[in-house]
Design a protein around this motif. Sequence first.
Motif, PDB file in Angstrom:
ATOM      1  N   GLU A  51      -1.026  -8.955  -3.434  1.00 36.19           N
ATOM      2  CA  GLU A  51      -1.817 -10.017  -4.051  1.00 36.19           C
ATOM      3  C   GLU A  51      -1.943 -11.249  -3.159  1.00 36.19           C
ATOM      4  O   GLU A  51      -2.880 -12.044  -3.316  1.00 36.19           O
ATOM      5  CB  GLU A  51      -1.204 -10.400  -5.402  1.00 36.19           C
ATOM      6  N   ALA A  52      -1.016 -11.416  -2.206  1.00 38.31           N
ATOM      7  CA  ALA A  52      -1.047 -12.583  -1.311  1.00 38.31           C
ATOM      8  C   ALA A  52      -1.750 -12.300   0.006  1.00 38.31           C
ATOM      9  O   ALA A  52      -1.942 -13.215   0.817  1.00 38.31           O
ATOM     10  CB  ALA A  52       0.380 -13.055  -1.033  1.00 38.31           C
ATOM     11  N   TRP A  53      -2.154 -11.051   0.243  1.00 44.09           N
ATOM     12  CA  TRP A  53      -2.735 -10.692   1.536  1.00 44.09           C
ATOM     13  C   TRP A  53      -4.074 -11.391   1.793  1.00 44.09           C
ATOM     14  O   TRP A  53      -4.395 -11.780   2.917  1.00 44.09           O
ATOM     15  CB  TRP A  53      -2.882  -9.182   1.675  1.00 44.09           C
ATOM     16  N   GLY A  54      -4.872 -11.567   0.763  1.00 50.69           N
ATOM     17  CA  GLY A  54      -6.143 -12.257   0.940  1.00 50.69           C
ATOM     18  C   GLY A  54      -5.945 -13.675   1.429  1.00 50.69           C
ATOM     19  O   GLY A  54      -6.685 -14.170   2.302  1.00 50.69           O
ATOM     20  N   ARG A  55      -4.950 -14.336   0.900  1.00 46.31           N
ATOM     21  CA  ARG A  55      -4.618 -15.700   1.340  1.00 46.31           C
ATOM     22  C   ARG A  55      -4.179 -15.716   2.791  1.00 46.31           C
ATOM     23  O   ARG A  55      -4.599 -16.577   3.569  1.00 46.31           O
ATOM     24  CB  ARG A  55      -3.512 -16.241   0.438  1.00 46.31           C
ATOM     25  N   TRP A  94       8.005  -6.581  -5.513  1.00 44.58           N
ATOM     26  CA  TRP A  94       7.878  -7.255  -4.216  1.00 44.58           C
ATOM     27  C   TRP A  94       6.619  -6.791  -3.485  1.00 44.58           C
ATOM     28  O   TRP A  94       5.908  -7.592  -2.865  1.00 44.58           O
ATOM     29  CB  TRP A  94       9.129  -6.949  -3.391  1.00 44.58           C
ATOM     30  N   THR A  95       6.299  -5.499  -3.598  1.00 44.21           N
ATOM     31  CA  THR A  95       5.127  -4.956  -2.922  1.00 44.21           C
ATOM     32  C   THR A  95       3.835  -5.450  -3.560  1.00 44.21           C
ATOM     33  O   THR A  95       2.878  -5.809  -2.858  1.00 44.21           O
ATOM     34  CB  THR A  95       5.174  -3.417  -2.938  1.00 44.21           C
ATOM     35  N   VAL A  96       3.783  -5.472  -4.886  1.00 43.25           N
ATOM     36  CA  VAL A  96       2.601  -5.992  -5.572  1.00 43.25           C
ATOM     37  C   VAL A  96       2.396  -7.464  -5.215  1.00 43.25           C
ATOM     38  O   VAL A  96       1.265  -7.917  -4.972  1.00 43.25           O
ATOM     39  CB  VAL A  96       2.728  -5.816  -7.097  1.00 43.25           C
ATOM     40  N   ARG A  97       3.470  -8.200  -5.158  1.00 44.17           N
ATOM     41  CA  ARG A  97       3.405  -9.619  -4.782  1.00 44.17           C
ATOM     42  C   ARG A  97       2.788  -9.783  -3.392  1.00 44.17           C
ATOM     43  O   ARG A  97       1.950 -10.658  -3.166  1.00 44.17           O
ATOM     44  CB  ARG A  97       4.816 -10.212  -4.822  1.00 44.17           C
ATOM     45  N   ALA A  98       3.181  -8.916  -2.472  1.00 35.95           N
ATOM     46  CA  ALA A  98       2.639  -8.970  -1.116  1.00 35.95           C
ATOM     47  C   ALA A  98       1.161  -8.627  -1.100  1.00 35.95           C
ATOM     48  O   ALA A  98       0.350  -9.285  -0.440  1.00 35.95           O
ATOM     49  CB  ALA A  98       3.411  -8.020  -0.203  1.00 35.95           C
TER      50      ALA A  98
END
Length: 398
Positions: A91-95, A85-89
Amino acid sequence: MSKAFSSEVDAGSREENASRQKSEYDVAVVGGGLLGSAIAWGLGRLGKNVAVLDEGDITKRASRANFALVWVQSKGLGMPAYTVWTVRASEAWGRLASELKQQTGLDVSLQQNGGFHLTLGDDEFGQRTELVKRMHNQTGAADYKMEMLSASEVKKALPLIGPEVSGGSYCPLDGHVNSLRTFRAFHTGFRAFGIDYFPERPVSAISKSGGEFRLTTPKGELRATKIVLAAGNANQTLAPMVGLHAPMGPTRGQIVVTERTMPFLPHPLTTIRQTDEGTVMIGDSKEDELDDRALRHSVSAVMADRAQRMFPHLSRLNVVRSWAGIRVMPQDGFPIYDQSETHPGAFVACCHSGVTLASNHAFEIARMVAAGALEPELVGAFSASRFGAAGAANNSGY
């Protein structure tokens, strides 16, 4: 939150609310901190009619105690799903940063080129090495490439480290942001999406009748088809009103900020980061005390001492401000996401890492709430049912 921004948000919301004054909403989000703001913004982005009920600046907002890290390394020991869940977050922070800037014009200063956890002495290096091994050996955990580096390897990236630094761990997915500007961007986005923000509206009671929720506040009742409880430590009191469970174990943290100095820290550390404005933030405490009205100077002294042992030149800088704040913390340190069986349409969200997980809350949790159900794998991993009837837990996801 600064007084200037507070006035801007309150003035804008009062003007907007005065002209609209809706009482029925698709979703009411209880809590206007970083967690609730991210979810509300995400719901507005999907075209939902949203109200945010908040205590306002009178609350002991956890956003004041955060360290603004987008942090992956060491998250999830004892709960492999949390690493995913943390890695997913991350990776989406730039978006998220891109969409906020496009919508509001505000640059949240996301820097995501990897972060370090430095160790002092051989014992700390050995302990950190063991932690990294345990993290990598977890079945079902995400591979986020955390690795141990020697002092000489660290020095290539951080040339001003002191002689006591024995090395440390590094994760390429780590980073940091300007968290207050992120908070402001979400609230600016509220107005663009037509989200109603109601400060000084703490919720004291919740009931459901005729297919809608009724939320009681000091300034009247508000009705909504769905509700999201994102009120931090207050969720422990609110959740049982709609058949949910949110066992919390808040802690206190202290932060020290120095004057502006030359750029020297191109990567954030677990306990030290240089802001986009040039100041240095130092924060490393986790205290059981829940009174944030006064600082414990002995704690600040230990934090400052470790910081200058890592970077000796920090001893020449003046401290310009410091504060204590109450952090949101589920009992075992891991997030709680749940939906109510007895009150369909009621959701609860609790987490310590409100900055790191903001992208997941804006894009994923908001999407699930809008659809009316959390995804099974999310409920399976993060439901409060893991605490059992007593709500006792022993792990730490901090």
